[in-house]
Scaffold this motif. Structure first.
Motif, PDB file in Angstrom:
ATOM      1  N   GLU A   9       0.385  -1.248   0.296  1.00 32.68           N
ATOM      2  CA  GLU A   9       0.050  -0.062   0.226  1.00 32.68           C
ATOM      3  C   GLU A   9       1.019   0.990   0.541  1.00 32.68           C
ATOM      4  O   GLU A   9       0.729   1.873  -0.974  1.00 32.68           O
ATOM      5  CB  GLU A   9      -1.252   0.025   1.349  1.00 32.68           C
ATOM      6  CG  GLU A   9      -1.854   1.035   1.696  1.00 32.68           C
ATOM      7  CD  GLU A   9      -2.621   1.222   2.672  1.00 32.68           C
ATOM      8  OE1 GLU A   9      -3.020   2.441   2.895  1.00 32.68           O
ATOM      9  OE2 GLU A   9      -3.253   0.207   2.478  1.00 32.68           O
ATOM     10  N   ALA A  10       2.274   1.649   0.594  1.00 37.85           N
ATOM     11  CA  ALA A  10       2.956   2.608   0.987  1.00 37.85           C
ATOM     12  C   ALA A  10       3.369   2.657  -0.755  1.00 37.85           C
ATOM     13  O   ALA A  10       3.687   3.943  -0.791  1.00 37.85           O
ATOM     14  CB  ALA A  10       4.020   1.828   2.031  1.00 37.85           C
ATOM     15  N   VAL A  11       4.114   1.727  -1.078  1.00 43.82           N
ATOM     16  CA  VAL A  11       4.683   1.486  -2.346  1.00 43.82           C
ATOM     17  C   VAL A  11       3.756   2.268  -3.141  1.00 43.82           C
ATOM     18  O   VAL A  11       3.918   3.640  -4.643  1.00 43.82           O
ATOM     19  CB  VAL A  11       4.765   0.139  -3.000  1.00 43.82           C
ATOM     20  CG1 VAL A  11       5.622   0.060  -4.842  1.00 43.82           C
ATOM     21  CG2 VAL A  11       6.290   0.089  -2.042  1.00 43.82           C
ATOM     22  N   THR A  12       2.353   2.118  -2.952  1.00 43.38           N
ATOM     23  CA  THR A  12       0.872   2.510  -4.770  1.00 43.38           C
ATOM     24  C   THR A  12       0.986   4.048  -4.188  1.00 43.38           C
ATOM     25  O   THR A  12       0.794   5.001  -4.724  1.00 43.38           O
ATOM     26  CB  THR A  12      -0.001   1.947  -4.578  1.00 43.38           C
ATOM     27  OG1 THR A  12      -0.635   1.666  -2.897  1.00 43.38           O
ATOM     28  CG2 THR A  12       0.526   0.496  -4.791  1.00 43.38           C
ATOM     29  N   LYS A  13       1.382   4.779  -2.265  1.00 44.14           N
ATOM     30  CA  LYS A  13       1.337   6.068  -2.187  1.00 44.14           C
ATOM     31  C   LYS A  13       1.874   7.076  -2.490  1.00 44.14           C
ATOM     32  O   LYS A  13       1.999   8.163  -2.993  1.00 44.14           O
ATOM     33  CB  LYS A  13       0.689   5.776  -1.195  1.00 44.14           C
ATOM     34  CG  LYS A  13      -0.837   5.947  -0.204  1.00 44.14           C
ATOM     35  CD  LYS A  13      -0.608   5.613   0.567  1.00 44.14           C
ATOM     36  CE  LYS A  13      -2.438   5.500   1.449  1.00 44.14           C
ATOM     37  NZ  LYS A  13      -2.349   6.024   3.151  1.00 44.14           N
ATOM     38  N   ARG A  14       2.833   6.076  -2.324  1.00 39.64           N
ATOM     39  CA  ARG A  14       4.830   6.738  -2.505  1.00 39.64           C
ATOM     40  C   ARG A  14       5.038   7.780  -4.049  1.00 39.64           C
ATOM     41  O   ARG A  14       4.557   6.975  -5.295  1.00 39.64           O
ATOM     42  CB  ARG A  14       6.142   6.565  -2.215  1.00 39.64           C
ATOM     43  CG  ARG A  14       7.242   7.131  -2.275  1.00 39.64           C
ATOM     44  CD  ARG A  14       8.268   6.730  -2.195  1.00 39.64           C
ATOM     45  NE  ARG A  14       9.533   7.155  -1.691  1.00 39.64           N
ATOM     46  CZ  ARG A  14       9.893   8.497  -2.648  1.00 39.64           C
ATOM     47  NH1 ARG A  14       9.517   8.323  -3.941  1.00 39.64           N
ATOM     48  NH2 ARG A  14      10.894   9.111  -2.873  1.00 39.64           N
ATOM     49  N   ASP A  15       4.832   9.094  -4.281  1.00 35.19           N
ATOM     50  CA  ASP A  15       5.305   9.843  -5.343  1.00 35.19           C
ATOM     51  C   ASP A  15       6.946  10.465  -4.486  1.00 35.19           C
ATOM     52  O   ASP A  15       7.333  10.861  -3.986  1.00 35.19           O
ATOM     53  CB  ASP A  15       4.591  11.029  -6.241  1.00 35.19           C
ATOM     54  CG  ASP A  15       3.243   9.973  -6.548  1.00 35.19           C
ATOM     55  OD1 ASP A  15       3.113   8.924  -7.270  1.00 35.19           O
ATOM     56  OD2 ASP A  15       2.160   9.954  -6.054  1.00 35.19           O
ATOM     57  N   SER A  16       7.017  11.164  -5.838  1.00 35.08           N
ATOM     58  CA  SER A  16       8.137  11.805  -5.381  1.00 35.08           C
ATOM     59  C   SER A  16       8.073  13.539  -5.375  1.00 35.08           C
ATOM     60  O   SER A  16       7.097  13.771  -6.808  1.00 35.08           O
ATOM     61  CB  SER A  16       9.690  12.086  -6.685  1.00 35.08           C
ATOM     62  OG  SER A  16      10.537  11.596  -5.981  1.00 35.08           O
ATOM     63  N   VAL A  17       7.976  13.678  -4.084  1.00 36.62           N
ATOM     64  CA  VAL A  17       7.016  15.241  -4.327  1.00 36.62           C
ATOM     65  C   VAL A  17       7.893  16.329  -4.351  1.00 36.62           C
ATOM     66  O   VAL A  17       9.110  16.173  -3.508  1.00 36.62           O
ATOM     67  CB  VAL A  17       6.601  15.544  -2.715  1.00 36.62           C
ATOM     68  CG1 VAL A  17       6.380  16.416  -2.719  1.00 36.62           C
ATOM     69  CG2 VAL A  17       5.219  14.386  -2.500  1.00 36.62           C
ATOM     70  N   ARG A  18       7.976  17.026  -5.228  1.00 31.85           N
ATOM     71  CA  ARG A  18       8.687  18.420  -5.087  1.00 31.85           C
ATOM     72  C   ARG A  18       8.547  20.288  -5.288  1.00 31.85           C
ATOM     73  O   ARG A  18       9.441  20.374  -4.980  1.00 31.85           O
ATOM     74  CB  ARG A  18       9.475  18.443  -6.651  1.00 31.85           C
ATOM     75  CG  ARG A  18      10.272  17.361  -6.961  1.00 31.85           C
ATOM     76  CD  ARG A  18      10.524  17.141  -8.078  1.00 31.85           C
ATOM     77  NE  ARG A  18      11.077  16.272  -8.668  1.00 31.85           N
ATOM     78  CZ  ARG A  18      11.254  14.794  -8.843  1.00 31.85           C
ATOM     79  NH1 ARG A  18       9.705  14.821  -8.894  1.00 31.85           N
ATOM     80  NH2 ARG A  18      12.182  13.768  -9.530  1.00 31.85           N
TER      81      ARG A  18
END
Length: 146
Positions: A9-18
């Protein structure tokens, strides 16, 4: 290390936030993050040190550069480790666990290895040059506009 959340679930939520909101991560959340970090380990038995920086409280208001890659971030986590053939793998293992934990908490991150002013961050985080300092991440609440 005990992971008490769904990695998938965490992998699907994770994006690189800039781009980050002006709202900082609350002190009680930061304590939870520090507690999670304190429980981290890696299969290589290497000690990874995590360094927290809140630029809103920085002495002398250091100018911390991310070369235009990151906007609005005020809080950062840096990592250091003794030089060793498996040092970077051990550090990456723990840092990714932290990134996934933060994603699960709704907190954005972005791996920065070559796009930050290493000397200024080392000074602000009070890191000496006896250890490798390869990576930092800003952390905070993602802005609506990516």
């Amino acid at each position: 290390m005990k992971i008490n959340f769904s990695i998938e679930e965490a992998v699907t939520k994770r994006d690189s936030v800039r781009n980050y909101k002006d709202q900082g991560v609350e002190p009680e959340k930061r304590k939870e993050i520090e507690s999670f970090v304190a429980g981290l380990d890696n299969p290589f038995g290497k000690l990874v040190d995590f360094h927290f920086l809140d630029n809103r409280e920085a002495k002398n208001e250091e100018k911390l550069g991310t070369y235009g890659v990151i906007k609005g971030a005020k809080q950062y986590i840096g990592t250091t480790i003794e030089e060793d053939p498996v040092a970077l793998v051990a550090l990456g293992y723990e840092m990714e666990a932290l990134m996934l934990y933060l994603a699960q908490q709704g907190i954005g991150t972005c791996w920065l290895g070559g796009t930050f002013d290493r000397n200024e961050f080392a000074k602000a985080m009070e890191i000496d040059d006896s250890k490798l300092f390869p990576i930092i991440t800003p952390y905070g609440y993602p802005a609506a506009k990516m």
